[in-house]
Design a protein around this motif. Sequence first.
Motif, PDB file in Angstrom:
ATOM      1  N   GLY A 215       0.807  -1.215   0.000  1.00  9.65           N
ATOM      2  CA  GLY A 215       0.000   0.000   0.000  1.00  9.65           C
ATOM      3  C   GLY A 215       0.840   1.265   0.000  1.00  9.65           C
ATOM      4  O   GLY A 215       0.441   2.285   0.560  1.00  9.65           O
ATOM      5  N   VAL A 216       2.013   1.195  -0.617  1.00 11.65           N
ATOM      6  CA  VAL A 216       2.868   2.386  -0.662  1.00 11.65           C
ATOM      7  C   VAL A 216       2.337   3.340  -1.731  1.00 11.65           C
ATOM      8  O   VAL A 216       2.009   2.917  -2.835  1.00 11.65           O
ATOM      9  CB  VAL A 216       4.325   1.981  -0.976  1.00 11.65           C
ATOM     10  CG1 VAL A 216       5.191   3.206  -1.192  1.00 11.65           C
ATOM     11  CG2 VAL A 216       4.872   1.122   0.136  1.00 11.65           C
ATOM     12  N   LEU A 217       2.245   4.596  -1.349  1.00 11.52           N
ATOM     13  CA  LEU A 217       1.775   5.625  -2.280  1.00 11.52           C
ATOM     14  C   LEU A 217       2.956   6.129  -3.092  1.00 11.52           C
ATOM     15  O   LEU A 217       3.979   6.500  -2.525  1.00 11.52           O
ATOM     16  CB  LEU A 217       1.141   6.776  -1.490  1.00 11.52           C
ATOM     17  CG  LEU A 217       0.556   7.931  -2.285  1.00 11.52           C
ATOM     18  CD1 LEU A 217      -0.647   7.482  -3.091  1.00 11.52           C
ATOM     19  CD2 LEU A 217       0.148   9.062  -1.355  1.00 11.52           C
ATOM     20  N   GLY A 218       2.823   6.092  -4.397  1.00 11.40           N
ATOM     21  CA  GLY A 218       3.897   6.583  -5.278  1.00 11.40           C
ATOM     22  C   GLY A 218       3.642   8.013  -5.706  1.00 11.40           C
ATOM     23  O   GLY A 218       2.550   8.544  -5.521  1.00 11.40           O
ATOM     24  N   MET A 219       4.672   8.602  -6.324  1.00 11.61           N
ATOM     25  CA  MET A 219       4.594  10.011  -6.715  1.00 11.61           C
ATOM     26  C   MET A 219       3.467  10.285  -7.707  1.00 11.61           C
ATOM     27  O   MET A 219       2.706  11.239  -7.560  1.00 11.61           O
ATOM     28  CB  MET A 219       5.947  10.402  -7.331  1.00 11.61           C
ATOM     29  CG  MET A 219       6.191  11.869  -7.411  1.00 11.61           C
ATOM     30  SD  MET A 219       6.206  12.602  -5.790  1.00 11.61           S
ATOM     31  CE  MET A 219       7.924  12.999  -5.613  1.00 11.61           C
ATOM     32  N   ASN A 220       3.337   9.411  -8.706  1.00 15.45           N
ATOM     33  CA  ASN A 220       2.297   9.645  -9.723  1.00 15.45           C
ATOM     34  C   ASN A 220       0.909   9.575  -9.119  1.00 15.45           C
ATOM     35  O   ASN A 220       0.040  10.387  -9.410  1.00 15.45           O
ATOM     36  CB  ASN A 220       2.418   8.611 -10.836  1.00 15.45           C
ATOM     37  CG  ASN A 220       3.637   8.834 -11.675  1.00 15.45           C
ATOM     38  OD1 ASN A 220       4.067   9.973 -11.846  1.00 15.45           O
ATOM     39  ND2 ASN A 220       4.224   7.769 -12.167  1.00 15.45           N
ATOM     40  N   ARG A 221       0.709   8.568  -8.289  1.00 19.99           N
ATOM     41  CA  ARG A 221      -0.595   8.398  -7.685  1.00 19.99           C
ATOM     42  C   ARG A 221      -0.900   9.545  -6.732  1.00 19.99           C
ATOM     43  O   ARG A 221      -2.014  10.028  -6.658  1.00 19.99           O
ATOM     44  CB  ARG A 221      -0.618   7.082  -6.918  1.00 19.99           C
ATOM     45  CG  ARG A 221      -2.004   6.680  -6.536  1.00 19.99           C
ATOM     46  CD  ARG A 221      -2.044   5.209  -6.354  1.00 19.99           C
ATOM     47  NE  ARG A 221      -3.403   4.773  -6.285  1.00 19.99           N
ATOM     48  CZ  ARG A 221      -3.747   3.529  -6.502  1.00 19.99           C
ATOM     49  NH1 ARG A 221      -2.840   2.650  -6.831  1.00 19.99           N
ATOM     50  NH2 ARG A 221      -4.997   3.174  -6.406  1.00 19.99           N
TER      51      ARG A 221
ATOM     52  N   ASN B 169       0.190  12.574  -7.042  1.00 19.59           N
ATOM     53  CA  ASN B 169      -0.132  13.754  -7.846  1.00 19.59           C
ATOM     54  C   ASN B 169      -1.539  13.694  -8.422  1.00 19.59           C
ATOM     55  O   ASN B 169      -2.252  14.685  -8.428  1.00 19.59           O
ATOM     56  CB  ASN B 169       0.881  13.909  -8.978  1.00 19.59           C
ATOM     57  CG  ASN B 169       2.218  14.379  -8.468  1.00 19.59           C
ATOM     58  OD1 ASN B 169       2.321  14.847  -7.332  1.00 19.59           O
ATOM     59  ND2 ASN B 169       3.242  14.235  -9.274  1.00 19.59           N
ATOM     60  N   SER B 170      -1.930  12.525  -8.926  1.00 16.37           N
ATOM     61  CA  SER B 170      -3.233  12.482  -9.598  1.00 16.37           C
ATOM     62  C   SER B 170      -4.375  12.229  -8.625  1.00 16.37           C
ATOM     63  O   SER B 170      -5.365  12.940  -8.635  1.00 16.37           O
ATOM     64  CB  SER B 170      -3.217  11.429 -10.710  1.00 16.37           C
ATOM     65  OG  SER B 170      -3.139  10.139 -10.150  1.00 16.37           O
ATOM     66  N   GLU B 171      -4.240  11.223  -7.769  1.00 13.69           N
ATOM     67  CA  GLU B 171      -5.408  10.853  -6.965  1.00 13.69           C
ATOM     68  C   GLU B 171      -5.484  11.609  -5.650  1.00 13.69           C
ATOM     69  O   GLU B 171      -6.551  11.666  -5.034  1.00 13.69           O
ATOM     70  CB  GLU B 171      -5.407   9.338  -6.721  1.00 13.69           C
ATOM     71  CG  GLU B 171      -5.875   8.600  -7.955  1.00 13.69           C
ATOM     72  CD  GLU B 171      -5.760   7.100  -7.837  1.00 13.69           C
ATOM     73  OE1 GLU B 171      -5.661   6.598  -6.703  1.00 13.69           O
ATOM     74  OE2 GLU B 171      -5.764   6.440  -8.887  1.00 13.69           O
TER      75      GLU B 171
ATOM     76  N   ASP C 198      -7.147  15.326  -7.193  1.00 15.17           N
ATOM     77  CA  ASP C 198      -8.545  14.999  -6.905  1.00 15.17           C
ATOM     78  C   ASP C 198      -9.038  15.612  -5.597  1.00 15.17           C
ATOM     79  O   ASP C 198     -10.207  15.958  -5.473  1.00 15.17           O
ATOM     80  CB  ASP C 198      -8.723  13.467  -6.849  1.00 15.17           C
ATOM     81  CG  ASP C 198      -8.542  12.836  -8.225  1.00 15.17           C
ATOM     82  OD1 ASP C 198      -8.313  13.602  -9.173  1.00 15.17           O
ATOM     83  OD2 ASP C 198      -8.636  11.609  -8.343  1.00 15.17           O
TER      84      ASP C 198
ATOM     85  N   LEU D 105       6.456  11.923   0.333  1.00 15.76           N
ATOM     86  CA  LEU D 105       6.112  10.526   0.583  1.00 15.76           C
ATOM     87  C   LEU D 105       7.056   9.848   1.562  1.00 15.76           C
ATOM     88  O   LEU D 105       6.845   8.691   1.933  1.00 15.76           O
ATOM     89  CB  LEU D 105       6.145   9.772  -0.745  1.00 15.76           C
ATOM     90  CG  LEU D 105       5.219  10.376  -1.808  1.00 15.76           C
ATOM     91  CD1 LEU D 105       5.467   9.739  -3.151  1.00 15.76           C
ATOM     92  CD2 LEU D 105       3.772  10.198  -1.398  1.00 15.76           C
TER      93      LEU D 105
ATOM     94  N   LEU E  33      -1.460   4.224   1.317  1.00 16.05           N
ATOM     95  CA  LEU E  33      -2.715   3.758   0.715  1.00 16.05           C
ATOM     96  C   LEU E  33      -3.500   2.905   1.689  1.00 16.05           C
ATOM     97  O   LEU E  33      -4.735   2.951   1.728  1.00 16.05           O
ATOM     98  CB  LEU E  33      -2.413   2.968  -0.567  1.00 16.05           C
ATOM     99  CG  LEU E  33      -1.953   3.808  -1.751  1.00 16.05           C
ATOM    100  CD1 LEU E  33      -1.570   2.911  -2.911  1.00 16.05           C
ATOM    101  CD2 LEU E  33      -3.035   4.785  -2.175  1.00 16.05           C
ATOM    102  N   LYS E  34      -2.773   2.121   2.499  1.00 15.44           N
ATOM    103  CA  LYS E  34      -3.456   1.284   3.491  1.00 15.44           C
ATOM    104  C   LYS E  34      -4.176   2.149   4.512  1.00 15.44           C
ATOM    105  O   LYS E  34      -5.307   1.876   4.902  1.00 15.44           O
ATOM    106  CB  LYS E  34      -2.431   0.387   4.204  1.00 15.44           C
ATOM    107  CG  LYS E  34      -2.226  -0.910   3.490  1.00 15.44           C
ATOM    108  CD  LYS E  34      -1.680  -1.948   4.433  1.00 15.44           C
ATOM    109  CE  LYS E  34      -1.651  -3.287   3.706  1.00 15.44           C
ATOM    110  NZ  LYS E  34      -0.696  -4.195   4.328  1.00 15.44           N
TER     111      LYS E  34
END
Lengths: 538, 296
Positions: free
Chosen positions: B14-20, B22-24, B28, B275, B286-287
């Motif tokens: 559940g690691v949040l990445g840079m792209n995610r 930025n977008s989600e 958002d 992050l 993400l978790k």
Amino acid sequence: MGRTWLSVITAAVLTASSLGVFVARRCTQGAEPGARLGDASWNVTLVAAGTLGAQETSITLVLPPAFRHQHIFDERFQSKELLHRAVKSKDPSHREVAWKRASTTGNQPVRFTYSFRCVTGVRQPTAAMVHHTRLIDAAPIEDTALKPSAGVESDHQEILQAARQALGTAESAVERARALFDYVARVENEPGLDSPSALECLRAGNGNAGSKSRLLVALCRSQGIPARLVSGLILAGDQEQGLHHWAEAWVDHEWLPMCPTYQHFGRRVFPKNYLIVTLGDSGLFRGAQVPLKHGFLVQAFEDSTAEGSAPHSIWQKLWWRLSLYRLRPAEQHVVRFLLLLPLAALIVSVFRTVIGVFTYGTFAPALLGLAFLDLRALHWGLVIFVATVLVGWAMRHMLDRFHLLLVPRTAALLTLIVSFLLILIVLAGHYGISGTLYISLFPLVILTHMVERFWTVEVEDGAAASFKTLLGTLLVAVAVSMALSPAAVSQWMFRYPETLGIVLAAELLIGRYTGYRLTELYRFDELLRDEDRNGGTV
Amino acid sequence: MTWWGRFRRLRRLGVLGMNRRNSECILDLNPRSRFPLVDSKRRMRDLCGAIGVPTPQIHAALSSHSALHFLPGLLADRQDFVIKPDRGAAGRGILVIIGRNGKQFVRNNGQCLNLDDIRQHVSGIISGLFSLGGWMDEALIQQRVVPDPAFERISFQGTADVRVLVYKQAPALAMLRLPTRKSDGRANLHQGAVGAGLDLVTGIVHRAAWCGRLTDRHPDTGEEVLGFQVPHWPEILCMARRVSEAVQMGYLGVDIVLDRQQGPLLLEVNARPGLAIQIANGRGLLKRFAEIDSEV
């Protein structure tokens, strides 16, 4: 999820329509409606070599005029020993280039090449071409076209006699010219290297193209018909050749071409592949005492379609109407560059979003890559770029002592970088190194900004971080330059501009990529190791 | 380990990445219209005043080069202060003055500066050298936060702060950021500060990372970091929640410092929090987001 689907569907629609256009174009043979600028396109290269005496400082080369239906473009000049400069002339139709020697030490062997592209049988001459045609094909004002000149002894008794004999009963101007032409055409072709004068040719009863044409000019002039010598190339196949010569006579208010060697008379039947290089007796070079050895290499240009040039079906007419090949060469050049920009930006997007490389500026590496591309010598571009950034960075450190405000400081930095490049150019010129001549292509303002960013990052995050980012910038720039350097890429985009739809689709998809960047797979190493240690969930 | 293997394991954790992110998260959840509010420290101060969240005092704001001649007067009788850009990013352009030495100003790292040096720095800030996007900026002269004595052992020449990452108005993860010699007194992890993961319930350090690697001691002072109890913990969490409600952003980094006298003060709010907090806590964001989403 909704947005991702929207992107995917839009991308699919874009791809489908691009492919649709592409397939339709292929199926209706409209892939290359281009090169319909004229009958054929050619790549011509002149190579000349010789020795310049101690007293000689320059050689003047006469350039082919762009007029009538012959279009000349993409001219390139190259020499290691000589510098070229356009000669300004009152008559814009008369173009010349002066080759000057860089150093003035005694006898010097020199060599230069001049290459250009040309299209013959141009259907729609440009305004400049029309203008030049009007100047060159004007009625002969003075009697230069009537007087005898070197090698054209039109006032000699023997020439006059021969002319009178040849004319016979011919009356109208065209008939008289035709009679003289027929007379010279009967003179035996004797291919030889040196071309004797008109009189010698007449006496010998044979001659090469040059002397036969001179004889024809002399005969015409002796009978009061203005005439001039024409030198040029017969464009055919891939071959090496010298200059061919023929003549033009002023008959019925127009210049009538006549080739006594291959027996073509009159504009209607005259072959379309005769390219005029010089008009008059001046010759190709001026200023060199010892004649230069020279030769022309003529190659058919790849996107030429000599046969079947007219569009046939309605479809082909449509494609032709939409085609970028219809643009004028200068515009085509701009369009080719524009078409590469989205591709460069796409590559940058991939590097930033999917791989996770950090760069100075977002699209600065893309522009840098395109500059490298224009250089045609990647290693030089890299050397100059890295040297400039490092020197600029040292200068930035020096400027820091003065405590200047931001904008004047950046301006000062730009000035220093420009000075550095100037010194580089002068030094390179002195040592005869080529490659630096292209420095002007560098996007200098972007470079200055990069130096400033390099300095800021170095001061704040340390030298390691700034060099890492510099490396990233270089990596992306080199990737852009290498990916776009094959001529086929540019050619493809130009031929099928609908590819932009696919590029856009790819950008949409990358824009919704929420997975990990390649570099992140290693950034969170500690978390993975944690999992290994605990052997389970974190 | 193959790339794909790493990719799958990170996703499973559940690691949040840079792209995610930025977008989600940012695109958002954080409306663009609220960014100017968050990016400006001055406007944040005003907002916090309205909702009763304490912040360090701003003595003055200089917004033009012509205002520079007020600088000597403004600094004349101040022993310690902080100069920072109004819209700075990643701790750039912050100058901390901890005392005077005759006419000279002493920085937190011991370096002595003239008034001229300070004027140059302020001028750089106003020209936008440190601001997001390089626009013209304001220079703020702010009260220097004197760190809570509890932090002295575990920070090097700077002010430690607490970063609470708030997701949809609920604290998701929190960490203590400790300046080091490498970070030059700044509390940003990518510049070399220590990130110490905090237990959300107790406010106790349960794990610490430095430059992407686990550690249990401060690299410069050598003091044990694990088990450190952050004082005023419930207050800090409450502040983070209230600020995120007022700002109306769904993905927010709230930075809080602990002043010796005034207790927790809101330092700034970050609409693009990094992050690294995941490494400091050993947990994937993400978790945590999924847990919070299921509670709501």
